[in-house]
Design a protein around this motif. Sequence first.
Motif, PDB file in Angstrom:
ATOM      1  N   TYR A  55     -14.187   1.482   9.617  1.00  0.00           N
ATOM      2  CA  TYR A  55     -12.828   1.699   8.599  1.00  0.00           C
ATOM      3  C   TYR A  55     -12.296   3.294   7.949  1.00  0.00           C
ATOM      4  N   LEU A  56     -11.370   2.993   7.447  1.00  0.00           N
ATOM      5  CA  LEU A  56      -9.978   3.540   7.320  1.00  0.00           C
ATOM      6  C   LEU A  56      -9.727   3.817   5.670  1.00  0.00           C
ATOM      7  N   GLN A  57      -9.924   4.868   5.144  1.00  0.00           N
ATOM      8  CA  GLN A  57     -10.220   5.055   3.590  1.00  0.00           C
ATOM      9  C   GLN A  57      -8.578   5.707   2.752  1.00  0.00           C
ATOM     10  N   PRO A  58      -7.946   4.740   2.984  1.00  0.00           N
ATOM     11  CA  PRO A  58      -6.502   5.106   2.291  1.00  0.00           C
ATOM     12  C   PRO A  58      -6.107   5.272   1.001  1.00  0.00           C
ATOM     13  N   TRP A  59      -6.815   4.333   0.762  1.00  0.00           N
ATOM     14  CA  TRP A  59      -6.778   4.505  -0.823  1.00  0.00           C
ATOM     15  C   TRP A  59      -7.852   5.042  -1.632  1.00  0.00           C
ATOM     16  N   SER A  60      -8.915   5.903  -1.317  1.00  0.00           N
ATOM     17  CA  SER A  60      -9.027   6.449  -1.613  1.00  0.00           C
ATOM     18  C   SER A  60      -8.807   7.082  -3.030  1.00  0.00           C
ATOM     19  N   GLY A  61      -9.713   6.937  -4.218  1.00  0.00           N
ATOM     20  CA  GLY A  61      -9.117   7.939  -5.673  1.00  0.00           C
ATOM     21  C   GLY A  61      -8.224   6.909  -5.886  1.00  0.00           C
ATOM     22  N   GLN A  62      -7.787   6.108  -4.971  1.00  0.00           N
ATOM     23  CA  GLN A  62      -6.891   4.972  -6.159  1.00  0.00           C
ATOM     24  C   GLN A  62      -7.364   3.769  -7.042  1.00  0.00           C
ATOM     25  N   THR A  63      -6.917   3.045  -8.523  1.00  0.00           N
ATOM     26  CA  THR A  63      -7.049   2.388  -8.965  1.00  0.00           C
ATOM     27  C   THR A  63      -5.982   1.363  -9.543  1.00  0.00           C
ATOM     28  N   ILE A  64      -6.947  -0.191  -9.387  1.00  0.00           N
ATOM     29  CA  ILE A  64      -5.850  -1.453  -9.413  1.00  0.00           C
ATOM     30  C   ILE A  64      -5.700  -1.442 -10.953  1.00  0.00           C
ATOM     31  N   GLY A  65      -4.292  -1.185 -12.115  1.00  0.00           N
ATOM     32  CA  GLY A  65      -3.900  -1.623 -12.714  1.00  0.00           C
ATOM     33  C   GLY A  65      -3.708  -2.776 -13.020  1.00  0.00           C
ATOM     34  N   ASP A  66      -2.454  -3.229 -13.746  1.00  0.00           N
ATOM     35  CA  ASP A  66      -2.297  -4.880 -13.968  1.00  0.00           C
ATOM     36  C   ASP A  66      -1.545  -5.469 -12.620  1.00  0.00           C
ATOM     37  N   VAL A  67      -2.602  -7.058 -12.987  1.00  0.00           N
ATOM     38  CA  VAL A  67      -1.972  -7.776 -12.072  1.00  0.00           C
ATOM     39  C   VAL A  67      -0.917  -9.037 -11.878  1.00  0.00           C
ATOM     40  N   GLN A  68       0.244  -9.308 -11.954  1.00  0.00           N
ATOM     41  CA  GLN A  68       1.163 -10.796 -12.423  1.00  0.00           C
ATOM     42  C   GLN A  68       0.741 -11.657 -11.074  1.00  0.00           C
ATOM     43  N   VAL A  69       1.382 -12.953 -11.273  1.00  0.00           N
ATOM     44  CA  VAL A  69       0.947 -14.022 -10.524  1.00  0.00           C
ATOM     45  C   VAL A  69       1.722 -15.552 -10.765  1.00  0.00           C
ATOM     46  N   THR A  70       2.731 -15.326 -10.205  1.00  0.00           N
ATOM     47  CA  THR A  70       3.877 -15.896 -10.425  1.00  0.00           C
ATOM     48  C   THR A  70       3.667 -17.343  -9.110  1.00  0.00           C
TER      49      THR A  70
END
Length: 379
Positions: A189-204
């Motif tokens: 599996y590739l790691q294209p999001w290495s070093g990423q952080t998920i912030g606020d998530v909103q769902v409607t």
Amino acid sequence: MSDRNEFLHPDFEPGEFDRVERDLRQALATDVRRIQPPDRLDAILGAAHEAGPATGGAGHGTRRWLVPVAAAAAVAAVIGGVWAANQGDNGQQTTPPMTNSATSAPSTPTPTSSSPSTSSSSTTSGPAQTVQVTLPVYFVGPIGDSKPTYKLFREFVRGDVGGDTAAQKAKAALVLAINAQPYSNTDGYLQPWSGQTIGDVQVTPQLITVDLANAGNPDAAQTQEVRRLAVQELVWTATAAVQQTVPVRFTVDGASAKLFGSISTDQAFTRPSSSESWRDLAPIWVDSPTRDQVLPAGKPVTVKGQATVFEASLAWDLKRGTATVKDGHTTASIGAPDRGQYSIEVGTLQPGTYTIHVWEPSAKDGSVAAERSVTFSVK
């Protein structure tokens, strides 16, 4: 004329109970046509993985006869739900939460956006109970041909969720999706999001909005197709976690940006239609057994999965170590470009560790056009 034809004849004058029956049938038919069931396959499979295989003993016989009873109850629930839909507020239905384990210690507060939110479900700050659930998570990986070609694979991964809202589930799944490292050595599996952080998530009900800490490193996703799939893995993961096939929008630190330097966030991203799912999804999945699953000895093993392959044709083998235990061919329920289901009965296996390998033989020369392997144990 027969009683049925007489009842349907336009000149027929029904009695009181005939009118009630006809009105009820028409109301039920109208409400059934209005039902728009959500895409809950990921959640159902996740719950099944969470529950694990049935065990033997006294309870096993009980579970066998409960299956048809549960099926009948499900049918009754649907009919009852349709009937209750006409009865006012008491008829409202809710979607059950995904299966989870016991509650543990409070988690670290989840960050929120600095701007006011009008979403119906969003991450919130403050102490929250953390539960562990099995979440459907998508990763970019090689399909097994010689090019190589990359597509999306789904894994069911245990993760901590800071609450029971849709936004909290989506964020937990996305946190898992950006970390492919546990599977990179074994599955490529590739790691294209290495070093990423998920912030606020909103769902409607109409939209999922995800804030990222950065736009992604172009060096981690060097081709435009891998960059596209890296974005789509977050789309598939977020929508699967909340059981809503809705568009997904991204921001970077609260603002517009170009993901990996080339994909503008000034747009909404969606899953492709079912007839176009081959654009994103790997040609072959093994859904059951799941990775490293432990199955009970003495019971027949059935391998199940999904495939988008030429003429629905698949080959397979089952190995214990390097020794081939069984092999054969099977077909999916439909051929490419549609995505079909397949099932392989491998019978009762001796205790040990096994690897099921399913592949698509090339129509040109018989080489491997796509493949998938999953290791499991019998104890």
